[in-house]
Motif scaffolding. Structure first.
Motif, PDB file in Angstrom:
ATOM      1  N   TYR A 236       0.813  -1.218   0.000  1.00 23.27           N
ATOM      2  CA  TYR A 236       0.000   0.000   0.000  1.00 23.27           C
ATOM      3  C   TYR A 236       0.850   1.273   0.000  1.00 23.27           C
ATOM      4  O   TYR A 236       0.310   2.371  -0.181  1.00 23.27           O
ATOM      5  CB  TYR A 236      -0.906   0.025   1.241  1.00 23.27           C
ATOM      6  N   PHE A 237       2.152   1.142   0.221  1.00 24.29           N
ATOM      7  CA  PHE A 237       2.999   2.309   0.459  1.00 24.29           C
ATOM      8  C   PHE A 237       3.915   2.603  -0.722  1.00 24.29           C
ATOM      9  O   PHE A 237       4.316   1.691  -1.444  1.00 24.29           O
ATOM     10  CB  PHE A 237       3.859   2.077   1.706  1.00 24.29           C
ATOM     11  N   PRO A 238       4.291   3.874  -0.876  1.00 23.33           N
ATOM     12  CA  PRO A 238       5.363   4.203  -1.820  1.00 23.33           C
ATOM     13  C   PRO A 238       6.698   3.768  -1.223  1.00 23.33           C
ATOM     14  O   PRO A 238       6.786   3.413  -0.044  1.00 23.33           O
ATOM     15  CB  PRO A 238       5.272   5.722  -1.926  1.00 23.33           C
ATOM     16  N   SER A 239       7.756   3.815  -2.007  1.00 19.84           N
ATOM     17  CA  SER A 239       9.070   3.434  -1.510  1.00 19.84           C
ATOM     18  C   SER A 239       9.565   4.386  -0.432  1.00 19.84           C
ATOM     19  O   SER A 239      10.326   3.990   0.451  1.00 19.84           O
ATOM     20  CB  SER A 239      10.087   3.387  -2.652  1.00 19.84           C
ATOM     21  N   SER A 240       9.147   5.644  -0.504  1.00 22.74           N
ATOM     22  CA  SER A 240       9.633   6.630   0.461  1.00 22.74           C
ATOM     23  C   SER A 240       8.701   7.828   0.465  1.00 22.74           C
ATOM     24  O   SER A 240       7.748   7.917  -0.322  1.00 22.74           O
ATOM     25  CB  SER A 240      11.050   7.090   0.084  1.00 22.74           C
ATOM     26  N   ALA A 241       9.006   8.777   1.353  1.00 24.58           N
ATOM     27  CA  ALA A 241       8.232  10.016   1.420  1.00 24.58           C
ATOM     28  C   ALA A 241       8.517  10.940   0.250  1.00 24.58           C
ATOM     29  O   ALA A 241       7.858  11.968   0.105  1.00 24.58           O
ATOM     30  CB  ALA A 241       8.529  10.736   2.739  1.00 24.58           C
ATOM     31  N   TRP A 242       9.494  10.584  -0.586  1.00 28.11           N
ATOM     32  CA  TRP A 242       9.798  11.367  -1.791  1.00 28.11           C
ATOM     33  C   TRP A 242       9.001  10.877  -3.007  1.00 28.11           C
ATOM     34  O   TRP A 242       9.269  11.283  -4.126  1.00 28.11           O
ATOM     35  CB  TRP A 242      11.281  11.323  -2.088  1.00 28.11           C
ATOM     36  N   SER A 243       8.028  10.001  -2.789  1.00 30.60           N
ATOM     37  CA  SER A 243       7.195   9.522  -3.893  1.00 30.60           C
ATOM     38  C   SER A 243       5.770   9.311  -3.389  1.00 30.60           C
ATOM     39  O   SER A 243       5.531   9.234  -2.179  1.00 30.60           O
ATOM     40  CB  SER A 243       7.753   8.229  -4.487  1.00 30.60           C
ATOM     41  N   TYR A 244       4.835   9.239  -4.316  1.00 29.18           N
ATOM     42  CA  TYR A 244       3.426   9.044  -3.973  1.00 29.18           C
ATOM     43  C   TYR A 244       3.052   7.567  -4.123  1.00 29.18           C
ATOM     44  O   TYR A 244       3.660   6.845  -4.917  1.00 29.18           O
ATOM     45  CB  TYR A 244       2.534   9.892  -4.882  1.00 29.18           C
ATOM     46  N   PRO A 245       2.031   7.107  -3.380  1.00 26.04           N
ATOM     47  CA  PRO A 245       1.571   5.723  -3.560  1.00 26.04           C
ATOM     48  C   PRO A 245       1.105   5.496  -4.995  1.00 26.04           C
ATOM     49  O   PRO A 245       0.475   6.374  -5.601  1.00 26.04           O
ATOM     50  CB  PRO A 245       0.396   5.608  -2.580  1.00 26.04           C
ATOM     51  N   GLU A 246       1.417   4.337  -5.523  1.00 33.91           N
ATOM     52  CA  GLU A 246       1.054   4.034  -6.907  1.00 33.91           C
ATOM     53  C   GLU A 246      -0.273   3.283  -6.965  1.00 33.91           C
ATOM     54  O   GLU A 246      -0.491   2.345  -6.196  1.00 33.91           O
ATOM     55  CB  GLU A 246       2.146   3.188  -7.568  1.00 33.91           C
ATOM     56  N   ASP A 342       0.034   9.933   6.763  1.00 32.10           N
ATOM     57  CA  ASP A 342       0.367  11.267   6.271  1.00 32.10           C
ATOM     58  C   ASP A 342       1.815  11.339   5.795  1.00 32.10           C
ATOM     59  O   ASP A 342       2.118  11.966   4.777  1.00 32.10           O
ATOM     60  CB  ASP A 342       0.119  12.289   7.378  1.00 32.10           C
ATOM     61  N   SER A 343       2.716  10.680   6.523  1.00 30.21           N
ATOM     62  CA  SER A 343       4.134  10.713   6.163  1.00 30.21           C
ATOM     63  C   SER A 343       4.374  10.193   4.756  1.00 30.21           C
ATOM     64  O   SER A 343       5.284  10.655   4.060  1.00 30.21           O
ATOM     65  CB  SER A 343       4.950   9.889   7.162  1.00 30.21           C
ATOM     66  N   PHE A 344       3.558   9.231   4.341  1.00 28.72           N
ATOM     67  CA  PHE A 344       3.765   8.609   3.033  1.00 28.72           C
ATOM     68  C   PHE A 344       2.631   8.919   2.061  1.00 28.72           C
ATOM     69  O   PHE A 344       2.394   8.186   1.101  1.00 28.72           O
ATOM     70  CB  PHE A 344       4.004   7.108   3.214  1.00 28.72           C
ATOM     71  N   HIS A 345       1.943  10.042   2.347  1.00 27.60           N
ATOM     72  CA  HIS A 345       1.015  10.658   1.390  1.00 27.60           C
ATOM     73  C   HIS A 345      -0.172   9.759   1.033  1.00 27.60           C
ATOM     74  O   HIS A 345      -0.733   9.886  -0.063  1.00 27.60           O
ATOM     75  CB  HIS A 345       1.765  11.074   0.121  1.00 27.60           C
ATOM     76  N   LEU A 346      -0.573   8.869   1.940  1.00 26.05           N
ATOM     77  CA  LEU A 346      -1.799   8.105   1.708  1.00 26.05           C
ATOM     78  C   LEU A 346      -2.992   8.988   2.052  1.00 26.05           C
ATOM     79  O   LEU A 346      -3.068   9.526   3.171  1.00 26.05           O
ATOM     80  CB  LEU A 346      -1.843   6.843   2.577  1.00 26.05           C
TER      81      LEU A 346
END
Length: 498
Positions: A236-246, A342-346
């Motif tokens: 469910y997560f992106p690789s990091s906080a520098w990317s958005y979930p796909e 929030d940290s990972f833009h979900l």
């Protein structure tokens, strides 16, 4: 290509040293470990990663101590790179030596540098009595803390985990334990020596203790089931906080559709309870949502799901627990979950149906107001997309912590017609004010029409038919995702959490 003769001796020596490390603690210890129904450390890594993708570093660390008690490297999960560290209990009980500590630091350092998740598989005894301790030794916990909010971090407790090694779990975003796992500051022998208390490792920090305390989020019976849940969680997560979930590739289950089932699940009578999990089954894609921390703070459901193929986080009151009242444990759980999402833009979907914060002396003694303030701070500080639906009721501070508050940056706020709101319910207000029966009836009528009065002042963006719930949320989400026209960055936190 045939090796030239002058290389053969060198390559034979390399292979011999590799075989020594691959043997872990030796055949007897490995066999004893497997006899308990556990996977050995390398089998755990093989289960976690996509086939043939593991690339180890620090293979020869520790000299004769195979990998110095921790296997470290990188690989792929669902095609995406991750860093992984796995303590080897067959080698000196998975204890931490000075070189092993450096490997742990290097793992976290690379995770942040390469902007990829970090997974730790724990089963170890903490620092060795003869090994380097804190002092000037670079500690992995410094690097682990630097991962927080930058890359997803996961810890699995697959056996006894004590001392310094155990601290890796509570600083991770997601913690999961097998039935044979146990986690504690110090194990039974140290407890006996220090306090005189006789206790087993299961009673000290096994699943029943660690789940109840909130130290561990989830439980699965076997090593295999724990590792499968880690793979699912990270999906469910992106690789990091520098990317958005796909988003997932489109399929029919992600398409818009009405939700008439909600009329059967949710009674218009606020006194009748229902299971919020049934609502999640209807509203989100494929019934494949993943619940986080289901055994703790049960009055709130926190889950990862897909809506129209897009990963989202869900925070929902649970009416069949405490009638949906929010207690301290539920608020603490939700606050942590909101910060991770929030940290990972979900995007976060709030489904509110609660009579407020849980009242009473027992609740006050647990610090319900402090915990509620923490949840409130987490959700008001959240910068990700927020969507809110009041299903039947949301009273007082219980509505605010569920993101029903004007000018709070929500992408969309909805309510079902007849949803009731206010400082407290009409029944509670009547009792508190000793209202006569005719006044009580007026209060009740005012409560029932509150959704329309709120809509009249744009307290909600829209009152919706329950059958429109999924489609309204999906349309708002798709609109909100258009705001992502700049590169993702880590969230800057300015709130001191209560």
């Amino acid at each position: 290509m045939t090796n030239t003769p002058d290389w053969q001796e060198t390559l034979d020596d390399l292979e011999r040293r590799r075989e020594h490390t691959l043997a872990m603690g030796g055949p007897d210890r490995v066999a004893k470990h497997r006899a308990k129904g556990k996977l050995d450390v390398r089998a755990r890594i093989d289960r976690l990663l996509d086939p043939d993708t593991f690339r180890e570093f620090g293979t020869f660390a520790g000299g004769e101590i195979a990998a110095d008690g921790i296997v470290t490297g990188s690989g792929l999960i669902n095609g995406s790179p991750v860093m992984v560290g796995a303590e080897d209990f067959t080698t000196l009980a998975g204890s931490i030596g000075s070189t092993g500590n450096a490997k742990r630091y290097r793992l976290a350092e690379l995770a942040v540098r390469d902007k990829i998740p970090l997974v730790m598989l724990l089963e170890g005894a903490g620092f060795r009595p003869t090994g380097a301790h804190y002092g000037r030794t670079p500690t992995d916990l410094i690097a682990q803390a630097q991962c927080s909010g930058r890359v997803p971090t996961v810890a699995a407790v697959l056996g006894p985990s004590a001392g310094h090694g155990a601290l890796v779990a509570p600083v991770s975003d997601f913690r999961i334990m097998s039935s044979q796992g146990a986690i504690f500051t110090a194990g039974p022998p140290v407890v006996r020596e220090s306090t005189g208390e006789e206790i087993t490792k299961e009673d000290l920090g096994g699943p029943s203790v660690a789940l109840h305390s909130g130290v561990i989020h989830n439980h699965a019976d076997t090593d295999e089931a724990v590792i499968d849940d880690i793979r699912r969680y990270l999906s469910y997560f992106p690789s990091s906080a520098w990317s958005y979930p796909e988003p997932l590739p489109f399929d029919e289950d992600a398409a818009p559709r009405p939700t008439p089932e909600l009329l059967e699940i949710i009674s218009r009578d606020n006194r009748r309870v229902y299971n919020m999990r049934s609502v999640l089954d209807v509203v989100f894609d494929n019934n494949d949502w993943f619940e986080v921390q289901p055994q703790f703070g049960k009055a709130i459901v926190c889950a990862l799901a897909h809506l129209g193929g897009h990963p989202v986080a869900v925070v929902a009151n649970q009416p069949n627990v405490l009638a949906g009242s929010i207690d301290a444990d539920a608020a603490d759980k939700a606050a942590h979950f909101i910060m991770v999402a929030d940290s990972f833009h979900l995007p976060i979907v709030f489904l509110a149906d609660n009579p407020g914060m849980l009242p009473g002396s027992r609740s006050e003694k647990t610090g319900v107001l402090r915990a509620g303030a923490r949840m409130f701070a987490a959700q008001t500080a959240a910068t990700t997309l927020k969507l809110h639906v009041t299903l039947r009721k949301a009273y007082g501070f219980g509505s605010m912590v569920m993101s029903l508050l004007g000018f709070d940056g929500q992408e969309a706020t909805f309510a079902f017609p007849g949803a009731t709101m206010g400082a407290m319910s009409a029944a509670a207000l009547s009792r508190a004010s000793h209202a006569e029966s005719d006044l009580s009836a007026l209060l009740r009528e005012a409560e029932l029409t509150a959704s329309y009065r709120s809509a009249d002042h744009l307290g909600f963006d829209e009152l919706i038919d329950p059958r429109e719930t999924r489609d309204q949320l999906l349309a708002a989400l798709q609109r909100g995702l258009r705001s992502r026209q700049a590169a993702a960055e880590p969230v800057r936190r300015t709130v001191i959490l209560p």
